[in-house]
Design an enzyme around this catalytic site. Structure first.
Site, mmCIF file in Angstrom:
data_model
loop_
_atom_site.group_PDB
_atom_site.id
_atom_site.type_symbol
_atom_site.label_atom_id
_atom_site.label_comp_id
_atom_site.label_asym_id
_atom_site.label_seq_id
_atom_site.Cartn_x
_atom_site.Cartn_y
_atom_site.Cartn_z
ATOM 1 N N SER A 145 0.577 -1.260 0.012
ATOM 2 C CA SER A 145 0.030 0.021 -0.074
ATOM 3 C C SER A 145 0.857 1.270 -0.073
ATOM 4 C CB SER A 145 -1.022 0.232 1.271
ATOM 5 O OG SER A 145 -1.494 1.318 1.393
ATOM 6 N N TYR B 272 -1.474 -0.636 10.455
ATOM 7 C CA TYR B 272 -1.766 -1.083 9.058
ATOM 8 C C TYR B 272 -0.783 -0.477 8.250
ATOM 9 C CZ TYR B 272 -3.887 -1.369 4.305
ATOM 10 O OH TYR B 272 -4.032 -1.438 2.822
#
Ligand code: NAP
Length: 247
Positions: free
Chosen positions: A142, A156
């Site tokens: 990501s 995350y």
């Protein structure tokens, strides 16, 4: 026919990737955790158009479920050519002040440990069939690994930093065997993951900070994954490709 396993292939980016790879003539093995209806829907969509797909349930945060999944795949479908480490989770937006060890460990168990154990089983499975050449792994990281996701989910973001590091290390470890390992770093993509963060409309809210001024479609990430698996990227390994509209 090439065999590909996509973790979290039942929804979002994994789903778009499954449909695209099946359209290229691959047998797609779609892993999911809970949502059998969604997994069956993708399988039905692929098979209805003449493609080959099956769904397989396994929680990739659980080592024994992963080893069982790979054993089942080996028995029923034979050698895997490709692995797409796509499954990933995040939780409700939160500052670090309010994070708990339980939540952090859950994120890491899926996004990091699960990804590494799936990679391990893929390599072991290739040894079983004694064939490495032409195989490839794509990890779904990501843009958060670069931005840090302040005030939303630093846990995350950290897990995706680990995915980038794993991509680099594993690519070097496996280069001589002939297994390529690369990653794609999506920006903000229209999927249901944002509802898990507590903000289903997050992509539209943040689209203005994306240099291209829009969120991405799951298919646009699938395009990158497809290229990284294909022979047209045969000299590419250890690469981490940003697909974030300029983010
Ligand atoms: P999504 O729409 O929420 O779909 C998640 C998929 O992963 C589902 O198929 C889900 O299956 C599966 N999954 C979740 N936990 C699992 C587990 N423990 N074991 C097996 N499968 C599991 O997510 P997405 O947005 O497509 O995200 C896919 C990947 O892209 C993730 O790694 C995510 O971090 C990354 N990413 C997404 C964005 C974005 O904006 N969407 C941006 C950057 C990176 P069930 O439905 O059965 O639970």
């Amino acid at each position: 026919m090439k065999n590909v396993l996509i973790t979290g292939g039942s929804r979002g980016i994994g789903r778009a990737t499954a449909i695209q790879l099946a359209g290229l003539g691959m047998q797609v093995i779609i892993n999911y955790k809970n949502n059998k209806v969604a997994a069956d829907e993708v399988v039905n969509q692929i098979t209805a158009t003449g493609g080959k797909a099956v769904a397989i349930q396994a929680n990739i945060a659980d080592e024994s479920e992963i080893t069982q999944m790979f054993a089942t795949i080996r028995e029923q479908y034979g050698d895997l050519d490709y692995l797409v480490n796509n499954a990933g989770i995040l939780f409700q937006h939160s500052t670090t002040e309010h994070l708990t060890a339980e939540r952090i460990n859950q994120v890491l168990a899926t996004n990091v440990t699960g990804l590494l154990i799936c990679s391990r089983e893929f390599i072991k499975s290739a040894r079983h069939f004694d064939s490495f050449q032409g195989k490839a792994i794509v990890n779904v990281s990501s843009i958060a690994s670069r931005t840090g996701s302040a005030g939303e989910y630093v846990d995350y973001a950290a897990s995706k930093g680990a995915v980038d590091t794993i991509t680099k290390g594993l690519s070097i470890e496996l280069a001589e065997l002939g297994i390529r390992v690369n990653a794609v770093r999506p920006g903000v993509i229209y999927t249901e993951i944002h509802a898990d963060g507590g903000e289903p409309e997050r992509v539209d809210r943040v689209a203005h900070v994306v240099p291209m001024k829009r969120g991405g479609k799951p298919e646009e990430i699938a395009d990158v994954i497809t290229w990284l698996l294909s022979d047209t990227s045969s000299y590419v390994t250890g690469a981490i490709i940003d697909a974030g509209g300029g983010l």
